[in-house]
Design an enzyme around this catalytic site. Structure first.
Site, PDB file in Angstrom:
ATOM      1  N   CYS A   1       5.620 -80.050 -58.883  1.00  0.00           N
ATOM      2  CA  CYS A   1       4.601 -79.657 -59.860  1.00  0.00           C
ATOM      3  C   CYS A   1       4.337 -80.754 -60.889  1.00  0.00           C
ATOM      4  O   CYS A   1       5.236 -81.520 -61.239  1.00  0.00           O
ATOM      5  CB  CYS A   1       5.051 -78.421 -60.602  1.00  0.00           C
ATOM      6  SG  CYS A   1       5.500 -77.065 -59.544  1.00  0.00           S
TER       7      CYS A   1
ATOM      8  N   ARG B   1       2.483 -86.525 -56.330  1.00  0.00           N
ATOM      9  CA  ARG B   1       3.774 -85.851 -56.413  1.00  0.00           C
ATOM     10  C   ARG B   1       3.911 -84.759 -55.355  1.00  0.00           C
ATOM     11  O   ARG B   1       5.016 -84.284 -55.096  1.00  0.00           O
ATOM     12  CB  ARG B   1       3.934 -85.209 -57.794  1.00  0.00           C
ATOM     13  CG  ARG B   1       3.933 -86.205 -58.921  1.00  0.00           C
ATOM     14  CD  ARG B   1       3.850 -85.506 -60.257  1.00  0.00           C
ATOM     15  NE  ARG B   1       4.990 -84.662 -60.492  1.00  0.00           N
ATOM     16  CZ  ARG B   1       6.075 -85.038 -61.147  1.00  0.00           C
ATOM     17  NH1 ARG B   1       6.162 -86.252 -61.624  1.00  0.00           N
ATOM     18  NH2 ARG B   1       7.077 -84.212 -61.337  1.00  0.00           N
TER      19      ARG B   1
ATOM     20  N   TRP C   1       3.602 -76.944 -56.770  1.00  0.00           N
ATOM     21  CA  TRP C   1       4.313 -77.072 -55.492  1.00  0.00           C
ATOM     22  C   TRP C   1       5.159 -75.812 -55.386  1.00  0.00           C
ATOM     23  O   TRP C   1       6.111 -75.637 -56.149  1.00  0.00           O
ATOM     24  CB  TRP C   1       5.176 -78.330 -55.523  1.00  0.00           C
ATOM     25  CG  TRP C   1       5.819 -78.700 -54.232  1.00  0.00           C
ATOM     26  CD1 TRP C   1       5.275 -79.440 -53.221  1.00  0.00           C
ATOM     27  CD2 TRP C   1       7.164 -78.388 -53.820  1.00  0.00           C
ATOM     28  NE1 TRP C   1       6.190 -79.592 -52.200  1.00  0.00           N
ATOM     29  CE2 TRP C   1       7.350 -78.956 -52.543  1.00  0.00           C
ATOM     30  CE3 TRP C   1       8.208 -77.677 -54.396  1.00  0.00           C
ATOM     31  CZ2 TRP C   1       8.541 -78.852 -51.845  1.00  0.00           C
ATOM     32  CZ3 TRP C   1       9.404 -77.565 -53.692  1.00  0.00           C
ATOM     33  CH2 TRP C   1       9.561 -78.150 -52.435  1.00  0.00           C
TER      34      TRP C   1
ATOM     35  N   ASN D   1       6.690 -76.427 -65.183  1.00  0.00           N
ATOM     36  CA  ASN D   1       7.445 -77.072 -64.101  1.00  0.00           C
ATOM     37  C   ASN D   1       8.897 -76.627 -64.245  1.00  0.00           C
ATOM     38  O   ASN D   1       9.398 -76.538 -65.365  1.00  0.00           O
ATOM     39  CB  ASN D   1       7.432 -78.598 -64.244  1.00  0.00           C
ATOM     40  CG  ASN D   1       6.094 -79.208 -63.911  1.00  0.00           C
ATOM     41  OD1 ASN D   1       5.171 -78.507 -63.524  1.00  0.00           O
ATOM     42  ND2 ASN D   1       5.990 -80.516 -64.071  1.00  0.00           N
ATOM     43  N   GLY D   2       9.571 -76.410 -63.124  1.00  0.00           N
ATOM     44  CA  GLY D   2      10.978 -76.018 -63.185  1.00  0.00           C
ATOM     45  C   GLY D   2      11.167 -74.635 -62.594  1.00  0.00           C
ATOM     46  O   GLY D   2      10.279 -74.101 -61.920  1.00  0.00           O
TER      47      GLY D   2
ATOM     48  N   GLU E   1      17.352 -94.832 -42.408  1.00  0.00           N
ATOM     49  CA  GLU E   1      16.134 -94.922 -43.221  1.00  0.00           C
ATOM     50  C   GLU E   1      14.884 -94.989 -42.323  1.00  0.00           C
ATOM     51  O   GLU E   1      13.850 -94.392 -42.626  1.00  0.00           O
ATOM     52  CB  GLU E   1      16.228 -96.146 -44.154  1.00  0.00           C
ATOM     53  CG  GLU E   1      14.965 -96.512 -44.910  1.00  0.00           C
ATOM     54  CD  GLU E   1      14.402 -95.401 -45.806  1.00  0.00           C
ATOM     55  OE1 GLU E   1      15.057 -94.361 -45.988  1.00  0.00           O
ATOM     56  OE2 GLU E   1      13.280 -95.576 -46.298  1.00  0.00           O
TER      57      GLU E   1
ATOM     58  N   LYS F   1      11.760 -92.386 -42.476  1.00  0.00           N
ATOM     59  CA  LYS F   1      10.367 -92.815 -42.713  1.00  0.00           C
ATOM     60  C   LYS F   1       9.452 -92.231 -41.653  1.00  0.00           C
ATOM     61  O   LYS F   1       8.382 -91.726 -41.937  1.00  0.00           O
ATOM     62  CB  LYS F   1      10.350 -94.352 -42.656  1.00  0.00           C
ATOM     63  CG  LYS F   1       9.650 -95.124 -43.650  1.00  0.00           C
ATOM     64  CD  LYS F   1       9.920 -95.065 -45.106  1.00  0.00           C
ATOM     65  CE  LYS F   1      10.345 -93.825 -45.760  1.00  0.00           C
ATOM     66  NZ  LYS F   1      11.153 -93.949 -46.942  1.00  0.00           N
TER      67      LYS F   1
ATOM     68  N   GLU G   1       9.058 -88.267 -41.989  1.00  0.00           N
ATOM     69  CA  GLU G   1       8.367 -87.698 -43.141  1.00  0.00           C
ATOM     70  C   GLU G   1       6.864 -87.934 -43.125  1.00  0.00           C
ATOM     71  O   GLU G   1       6.115 -87.109 -43.619  1.00  0.00           O
ATOM     72  CB  GLU G   1       9.003 -88.119 -44.472  1.00  0.00           C
ATOM     73  CG  GLU G   1       8.821 -89.545 -44.874  1.00  0.00           C
ATOM     74  CD  GLU G   1       9.470 -89.841 -46.232  1.00  0.00           C
ATOM     75  OE1 GLU G   1       9.535 -88.963 -47.096  1.00  0.00           O
ATOM     76  OE2 GLU G   1       9.899 -90.991 -46.417  1.00  0.00           O
TER      77      GLU G   1
ATOM     78  N   HIS H   1      28.469 -89.287 -28.321  1.00  0.00           N
ATOM     79  CA  HIS H   1      29.298 -88.118 -28.646  1.00  0.00           C
ATOM     80  C   HIS H   1      28.450 -86.857 -28.732  1.00  0.00           C
ATOM     81  O   HIS H   1      28.821 -85.907 -29.409  1.00  0.00           O
ATOM     82  CB  HIS H   1      30.050 -88.364 -29.954  1.00  0.00           C
ATOM     83  CG  HIS H   1      31.024 -89.494 -29.852  1.00  0.00           C
ATOM     84  ND1 HIS H   1      32.228 -89.397 -29.190  1.00  0.00           N
ATOM     85  CD2 HIS H   1      30.940 -90.780 -30.283  1.00  0.00           C
ATOM     86  CE1 HIS H   1      32.854 -90.556 -29.240  1.00  0.00           C
ATOM     87  NE2 HIS H   1      32.087 -91.415 -29.888  1.00  0.00           N
TER      88      HIS H   1
ATOM     89  N   LYS I   1       6.949 -86.111 -54.365  1.00  0.00           N
ATOM     90  CA  LYS I   1       7.422 -87.453 -54.675  1.00  0.00           C
ATOM     91  C   LYS I   1       8.713 -87.406 -55.475  1.00  0.00           C
ATOM     92  O   LYS I   1       9.618 -88.202 -55.263  1.00  0.00           O
ATOM     93  CB  LYS I   1       6.345 -88.214 -55.462  1.00  0.00           C
ATOM     94  CG  LYS I   1       6.733 -89.648 -55.826  1.00  0.00           C
ATOM     95  CD  LYS I   1       6.923 -90.514 -54.598  1.00  0.00           C
ATOM     96  CE  LYS I   1       7.412 -91.899 -54.924  1.00  0.00           C
ATOM     97  NZ  LYS I   1       7.940 -92.595 -53.740  1.00  0.00           N
TER      98      LYS I   1
END
Ligand code: M6R
Length: 615
Positions: free
Chosen positions: A2, A27, A81, A107-108, A488, A492, A495, A511, A610
């Site tokens: 948010c 964001r 969000w 927000n929160g 990483e 990438k 996402e 394994h 974000k």
């Protein structure tokens, strides 16, 4: 996650709030809204829309004629969000009081919202949304006598959880009240008014001088003035921070996506992050923000790195640096887990919290837990003045410039660089020789040119991406310094392209995951010239024997790789310690091209935010 924006002044509040909302888009959000007040009008105009800000703009065009738009001098806006309640119109912010005279954006997460909602319902308040946030506005209405700030203070006293809020009332069309506990709020006073936001990127096009609220602060903002008190109404003073971003940095500058721009900024960012910090003759680095002398560094007995996501993978590389260069027992901790375990932290433990945004809730919680247990805590952050940076009070800034694309790119390469510089500094205070230090520092000075060389491969990488763009499952493999690079690379790809991709230690594949290999499951093997190369080649052979196509990321001129893969992305020769940087840049480009070929929303991938400010 948010975003909050608020404006009061002589400008057109509607336009300024909407342009602020656009700055917050990166964001991640699923609905947006605003509330406007005009001095001569005792009603709040609230408009909301599900989906993108373009939908809100259409709503504004339908309901607010241009001739009236100018009359609004105060506004608050929000990008939501979804956490509590579906991403729809009713749950979008702002939320209004039943009499329509108060509006809030939040927000929160309010943890005790259910109990508060029951209490308020019994008193006759009606709720429209499923959100936790709506209780705040009804509480403010309930506490209001004639002073908005006091009503907000009395309301937030009853809240458990985290919040950054902005509040307006048609009874006070000359005031915005904001408050913070666990969710950032900052404020800037500019020529034509005062602007508040949850994120400096929505302020820097108005002013570079910003004040960050601390947890427990309440801000009262008018067009020309700001006052800050704590929750007990005692005035407090907060420092002015100068943000060294210019507006061009938060715009795409001709690139199709922020992610593309930020990948191509890496040579410059790597030059910035090392500028003035490499002491080649001394074989050392200079990081004044750490505020630690060699004696203190020699007394540190262990290193704990805490972070999430991409920053955690940078931390994995950092763990190897501290072990290899500073002979320090080191561990990388998933920040979300840290405070719920019983981590062994001693007085001579140093924690380094790594966070691009400096706002990640889990990383912040790990910082507080380590501080509570007496550790020395430092930060590696990009955003100046961010919560983690301020709470740790020492550490190293990346100076990478704003990272707007949700997929972290330049932050990763700069974080790895900072970790290398830190490990050299610790190493030189311990057992790292002058000669070894000089070689390493010399190599670090080459990073911008290494990044440049990989970026020049973008068209070749696109050709390889075209071959694999329709695949639905990938594995990324690596060993040693290439293990975090594999993790990483997979993050990438998944996402931004929504392809299922897993990063694995190359030896671990057999394994279990090897059962999944077949001709439609490509492998990206991180296999530059390094000590684990021969063994990784062995693992690549195992994959090919199961018909998986193998894409190698290998050193230029290394002919040995030609025989064991189907496609090759070349990186320049470099010291193996720093190879994660060019290898990851190659992976970023590969993921970007695949996502673009699949028509994905690259800068704002679905469901992602974000900066992740909730647990
Ligand atoms: O701002 P932070 O570095 O603390 O963020 C941590 C993660 O949320 C972040 O790296 C995330 O994994 C990115 N989307 C990865 O590209």
């Amino acid at each position: 996650m948010c975003g909050i924006i608020g404006y009061i002044g002589s400008g057109n509040a509607c336009n300024i709030v909407v342009s602020g909302l656009h700055r917050l888009e990166y964001r991640g959000y699923d609905s947006a809204g605003l509330a406007l007040c005009a001095p001569e009008n005792n009603k709040i105009l609230s408009l909301k829309a599900e989906g993108k800000i373009a939908a809100l703009e259409e709503e504004i065009a339908r309901n607010l004629p241009d001739s009236l738009s100018d009359s609004y001098s105060l506004g608050i806006g929000h990008t939501r969000w979804a956490t509590h309640g579906a991403p729809n119109l009713t749950n979008a912010h702002p939320h209004l009081s039943n009499d329509g005279q108060f509006a809030i954006v939040h927000n929160g997460i309010i943890e005790n919202y259910s109990a508060l909602k029951n209490k308020l319902t019994r008193k006759g308040y009606t709720f429209e949304s499923e959100t936790d946030s709506e209780v705040i506005v009804h509480l403010i209405a309930e506490c209001y006598e004639d002073d908005l700030r006091r009503a907000v203070a009395a309301a937030i006293e009853q809240l458990d959880g985290t919040f950054g809020i902005a509040v307006v009332s048609s009874k006070h069309p000359d005031t915005i009240i904001a408050a913070r506990k666990g969710s950032p709020i900052c404020v800037g006073v500019c020529d034509n008014g005062t602007i508040i936001a949850s994120d400096v990127s929505a302020i820097v096009n108005h002013t570079n001088k910003v004040i960050f609220l601390d947890d427990g602060d309440i801000l009262t903002a008018s067009a020309t003035n700001i006052d800050i008190t704590n929750f007990k109404s005692i005035p407090v003073t907060r420092e002015l921070t100068h943000i060294d971003w210019d507006v061009g940095e938060i715009e795409k500058g001709g690139y199709e996506h922020f992610m593309l721009k930020e990948m191509f900024e890496q040579p410059h960012a790597l030059a910035n992050v090392t500028r003035g910090r490499l002491l080649i003759d001394d074989g050392n680095t200079k990081l004044s923000g750490m505020q630690m002398d060699p004696y203190e560094m020699s007394r540190i007995a262990s290193m704990v790195l805490a972070a999430c996501g991409t920053s955690m993978y940078a931390g994995m590389v950092g763990k190897y640096y501290f072990e290899d260069l500073a002979s320090l027992p080191s561990d990388i901790q998933q920040a979300a887990e840290f405070r719920y375990r019983n981590p062994i932290i001693q007085r001579d433990t140093c924690m380094i919290a790594i966070s691009q945004s400096g706002e990640t809730a889990d990383t912040l919680a790990a910082v507080r837990e380590a501080q509570q247990k007496g550790a020395t805590v430092m930060g590696i952050c990009n955003v100046v003045g961010s919560t983690i940076a301020r709470e740790v009070g020492r550490g190293v800034y990346l100076h990478a410039g704003p990272e707007i694309g949700v997929a972290s790119t330049k932050a990763f390469t700069c974080q790895v660089t900072v970790l290398a510089m830190m490990a050299i500094l610790f190493g030189r205070a311990r057992r790292l020789s002058l000669q070894a230090g000089r070689e390493l520092v010399g190599e670090l000075s080459r990073l911008p040119e290494l990044a440049e060389a990989v970026l020049a491969q973008s068209d070749n990488i696109l050709k390889i991406a075209e071959k694999y763009a329709q695949m639905e499952n990938f594995f990324y493999i690596g060993r040693g310094y290439m293990f975090p690079a594999a993790m990483e690379g997979a993050l990438k790809l998944k996402e931004i392209s929504y392809i299922h991709a897993e990063g694995y230690h190359a030896a671990e594949l057999k394994h279990g995951p090897i059962a999944l290999l077949e001709e439609n499951v490509p492998i990206v093997a991180c296999v530059p010239e390094f000590s684990g190369k021969i063994k990784t080649i062995g693992n690549m052979q195992e994959c090919r024997a199961r018909k998986s196509p193998v894409i190698a990321i290998a050193t230029e001129g290394d002919k040995e790789i030609d025989e064991v893969c189907d496609d090759i992305i070349r990186i320049p020769k470099c010291n193996e310690l720093f190879a994660p940087i060019p290898v990851v840049i190659a992976e970023q480009l590969f993921a970007y091209h695949i996502a673009k070929l699949r028509g994905c929303s690259i800068d704002q991938p679905r469901n992602l935010a974000k900066s992740v400010t909730v647990e």
